[in-house]
Design a protein around this motif. Sequence first.
Motif, PDB file in Angstrom:
ATOM      1  N   SER A   1      -3.604   9.954  -3.083  1.00  0.00           N
ATOM      2  CA  SER A   1      -3.255   8.951  -4.097  1.00  0.00           C
ATOM      3  C   SER A   1      -2.646   9.630  -5.319  1.00  0.00           C
ATOM      4  O   SER A   1      -1.661   9.143  -5.890  1.00  0.00           O
ATOM      5  CB  SER A   1      -4.498   8.153  -4.518  1.00  0.00           C
ATOM      6  OG  SER A   1      -4.978   7.358  -3.464  1.00  0.00           O
TER       7      SER A   1
ATOM      8  N   TYR B   1      -4.372  -1.316  -1.260  1.00  0.00           N
ATOM      9  CA  TYR B   1      -3.507  -1.049  -2.421  1.00  0.00           C
ATOM     10  C   TYR B   1      -2.412  -0.046  -2.041  1.00  0.00           C
ATOM     11  O   TYR B   1      -1.257  -0.170  -2.483  1.00  0.00           O
ATOM     12  CB  TYR B   1      -4.322  -0.505  -3.588  1.00  0.00           C
ATOM     13  CG  TYR B   1      -4.942  -1.564  -4.481  1.00  0.00           C
ATOM     14  CD1 TYR B   1      -4.187  -2.624  -4.982  1.00  0.00           C
ATOM     15  CD2 TYR B   1      -6.285  -1.496  -4.847  1.00  0.00           C
ATOM     16  CE1 TYR B   1      -4.754  -3.583  -5.807  1.00  0.00           C
ATOM     17  CE2 TYR B   1      -6.864  -2.459  -5.669  1.00  0.00           C
ATOM     18  CZ  TYR B   1      -6.092  -3.500  -6.150  1.00  0.00           C
ATOM     19  OH  TYR B   1      -6.653  -4.455  -6.977  1.00  0.00           O
ATOM     20  N   ASP B   2      -2.764   0.957  -1.230  1.00  0.00           N
ATOM     21  CA  ASP B   2      -1.747   1.912  -0.764  1.00  0.00           C
ATOM     22  C   ASP B   2      -0.603   1.184  -0.064  1.00  0.00           C
ATOM     23  O   ASP B   2       0.576   1.470  -0.295  1.00  0.00           O
ATOM     24  CB  ASP B   2      -2.363   2.917   0.212  1.00  0.00           C
ATOM     25  CG  ASP B   2      -3.129   4.030  -0.479  1.00  0.00           C
ATOM     26  OD1 ASP B   2      -2.892   4.268  -1.670  1.00  0.00           O
ATOM     27  OD2 ASP B   2      -3.971   4.660   0.189  1.00  0.00           O
ATOM     28  N   GLU B   3      -0.962   0.265   0.826  1.00  0.00           N
ATOM     29  CA  GLU B   3       0.062  -0.469   1.580  1.00  0.00           C
ATOM     30  C   GLU B   3       0.934  -1.317   0.657  1.00  0.00           C
ATOM     31  O   GLU B   3       2.106  -1.562   0.960  1.00  0.00           O
ATOM     32  CB  GLU B   3      -0.598  -1.357   2.637  1.00  0.00           C
ATOM     33  CG  GLU B   3      -1.364  -0.604   3.720  1.00  0.00           C
ATOM     34  CD  GLU B   3      -0.458   0.221   4.624  1.00  0.00           C
ATOM     35  OE1 GLU B   3       0.770   0.029   4.593  1.00  0.00           O
ATOM     36  OE2 GLU B   3      -0.992   1.076   5.358  1.00  0.00           O
ATOM     37  N   LEU B   4       0.364  -1.752  -0.461  1.00  0.00           N
ATOM     38  CA  LEU B   4       1.103  -2.563  -1.429  1.00  0.00           C
ATOM     39  C   LEU B   4       1.860  -1.697  -2.435  1.00  0.00           C
ATOM     40  O   LEU B   4       2.555  -2.222  -3.307  1.00  0.00           O
ATOM     41  CB  LEU B   4       0.149  -3.504  -2.167  1.00  0.00           C
ATOM     42  CG  LEU B   4      -0.449  -4.640  -1.321  1.00  0.00           C
ATOM     43  CD1 LEU B   4      -1.616  -5.290  -2.052  1.00  0.00           C
ATOM     44  CD2 LEU B   4       0.619  -5.683  -1.003  1.00  0.00           C
ATOM     45  N   GLY B   5       1.714  -0.375  -2.324  1.00  0.00           N
ATOM     46  CA  GLY B   5       2.383   0.525  -3.264  1.00  0.00           C
ATOM     47  C   GLY B   5       1.708   0.605  -4.614  1.00  0.00           C
ATOM     48  O   GLY B   5       2.281   1.156  -5.563  1.00  0.00           O
ATOM     49  N   ALA B   6       0.482   0.101  -4.721  1.00  0.00           N
ATOM     50  CA  ALA B   6      -0.267   0.108  -5.987  1.00  0.00           C
ATOM     51  C   ALA B   6      -1.177   1.339  -6.002  1.00  0.00           C
ATOM     52  O   ALA B   6      -2.403   1.237  -5.859  1.00  0.00           O
ATOM     53  CB  ALA B   6      -1.066  -1.186  -6.133  1.00  0.00           C
ATOM     54  N   TYR B   7      -0.566   2.511  -6.197  1.00  0.00           N
ATOM     55  CA  TYR B   7      -1.294   3.764  -6.001  1.00  0.00           C
ATOM     56  C   TYR B   7      -2.283   4.058  -7.132  1.00  0.00           C
ATOM     57  O   TYR B   7      -3.322   4.691  -6.893  1.00  0.00           O
ATOM     58  CB  TYR B   7      -0.299   4.914  -5.835  1.00  0.00           C
ATOM     59  CG  TYR B   7       0.633   4.707  -4.668  1.00  0.00           C
ATOM     60  CD1 TYR B   7       0.134   4.644  -3.366  1.00  0.00           C
ATOM     61  CD2 TYR B   7       2.004   4.538  -4.854  1.00  0.00           C
ATOM     62  CE1 TYR B   7       0.974   4.438  -2.283  1.00  0.00           C
ATOM     63  CE2 TYR B   7       2.851   4.330  -3.778  1.00  0.00           C
ATOM     64  CZ  TYR B   7       2.335   4.277  -2.506  1.00  0.00           C
ATOM     65  OH  TYR B   7       3.165   4.060  -1.438  1.00  0.00           O
TER      66      TYR B   7
ATOM     67  N   TYR C   1      -0.771  -7.976   3.623  1.00  0.00           N
ATOM     68  CA  TYR C   1      -1.590  -7.146   2.747  1.00  0.00           C
ATOM     69  C   TYR C   1      -2.153  -7.908   1.552  1.00  0.00           C
ATOM     70  O   TYR C   1      -3.268  -7.611   1.101  1.00  0.00           O
ATOM     71  CB  TYR C   1      -0.794  -5.926   2.287  1.00  0.00           C
ATOM     72  CG  TYR C   1      -0.358  -5.063   3.455  1.00  0.00           C
ATOM     73  CD1 TYR C   1      -1.300  -4.438   4.265  1.00  0.00           C
ATOM     74  CD2 TYR C   1       0.997  -4.899   3.766  1.00  0.00           C
ATOM     75  CE1 TYR C   1      -0.914  -3.667   5.356  1.00  0.00           C
ATOM     76  CE2 TYR C   1       1.387  -4.132   4.846  1.00  0.00           C
ATOM     77  CZ  TYR C   1       0.428  -3.518   5.635  1.00  0.00           C
ATOM     78  OH  TYR C   1       0.818  -2.764   6.723  1.00  0.00           O
TER      79      TYR C   1
ATOM     80  N   GLN D   1       0.914  10.472  -4.747  1.00  0.00           N
ATOM     81  CA  GLN D   1       1.805   9.300  -4.756  1.00  0.00           C
ATOM     82  C   GLN D   1       2.246   8.933  -6.173  1.00  0.00           C
ATOM     83  O   GLN D   1       3.311   8.343  -6.354  1.00  0.00           O
ATOM     84  CB  GLN D   1       1.106   8.098  -4.112  1.00  0.00           C
ATOM     85  CG  GLN D   1       0.907   8.218  -2.609  1.00  0.00           C
ATOM     86  CD  GLN D   1       2.201   8.047  -1.823  1.00  0.00           C
ATOM     87  OE1 GLN D   1       3.261   7.791  -2.371  1.00  0.00           O
ATOM     88  NE2 GLN D   1       2.113   8.196  -0.512  1.00  0.00           N
ATOM     89  N   ILE D   2       1.436   9.270  -7.174  1.00  0.00           N
ATOM     90  CA  ILE D   2       1.811   8.940  -8.562  1.00  0.00           C
ATOM     91  C   ILE D   2       2.266  10.187  -9.318  1.00  0.00           C
ATOM     92  O   ILE D   2       2.325  10.193 -10.543  1.00  0.00           O
ATOM     93  CB  ILE D   2       0.655   8.235  -9.301  1.00  0.00           C
ATOM     94  CG1 ILE D   2      -0.638   9.044  -9.244  1.00  0.00           C
ATOM     95  CG2 ILE D   2       0.420   6.851  -8.725  1.00  0.00           C
ATOM     96  CD1 ILE D   2      -1.800   8.398  -9.984  1.00  0.00           C
TER      97      ILE D   2
END
Length: 265
Positions: free
Chosen positions: A147, A106-112, A70, A150-151
Amino acid sequence: QRLFSGDHIDIAASLHNVAFSYSQLGSHEEALRKHQQSLEMLQRLVSSDHPDVATSQGNIALTYCILGRYEDALSMHQQALQMQQRLFPGNHPDVASSLNNIAATYDELGAYEEALIMRQQALQMRQQMYLGDHPDISTILNNMALSSKQIGRNDEALETFQQALQMQQRLFPGDHIDTATSLNNIGITYYELGHHQEALSMLQQALQMLQRLFPGDHPDVATFFDNIASAHNILGQHEEALSILQRALQMRQQLFPGNHPAIVD
């Protein structure tokens, strides 16, 4: 390659096609190598920015995502975006697509938070490109809501899901998979906000629509059964919940004979 010694645009295109075929066969490492060869040839043929180079970079990024790389995917998507922004000042479908691809990475990296920002930019661009309702806009709204969830912004997510649903109902009169999905998403969000009766109502509407779309057994119908059972349980309606869970189990047993994770879980 026999016809055109050295670099040629047709060879680069053939390398891309071979890469796509490898992807279809599930040979993603081979696909990546062919995509990279195609990109390198294009970069030698075209000394400045070019749409084909940006497209090739995007293809490599998507292949990196499939391979779980990713960080590499994000870097390549960003290179493609920067080139597209130089090529197409203002609003352009390729730029909006790259913004969405970056958001997904970014979703896959957890950077929501970063994913949400990218989707907001993509939404603004699509709204300027398509005056009024458009399927791409409703899709972005749905992804923005995910998104937000997720936050932890469930109230914001609910409002955005509702905007997506209203647009889908105008775009797709009658039953449509996107509408059913939005009804389900709204139901789940109501559930998470503690509005359990509203959740049950939305989840039931989603299930009824899905059953009309997919008569008979279907994995998504079984999943929607599970969601409705959860709502019944939280409302203290345990017999209803058990009955629905049994229907979900029976459906999965028909869909997945033998020992399957969907049944065991």
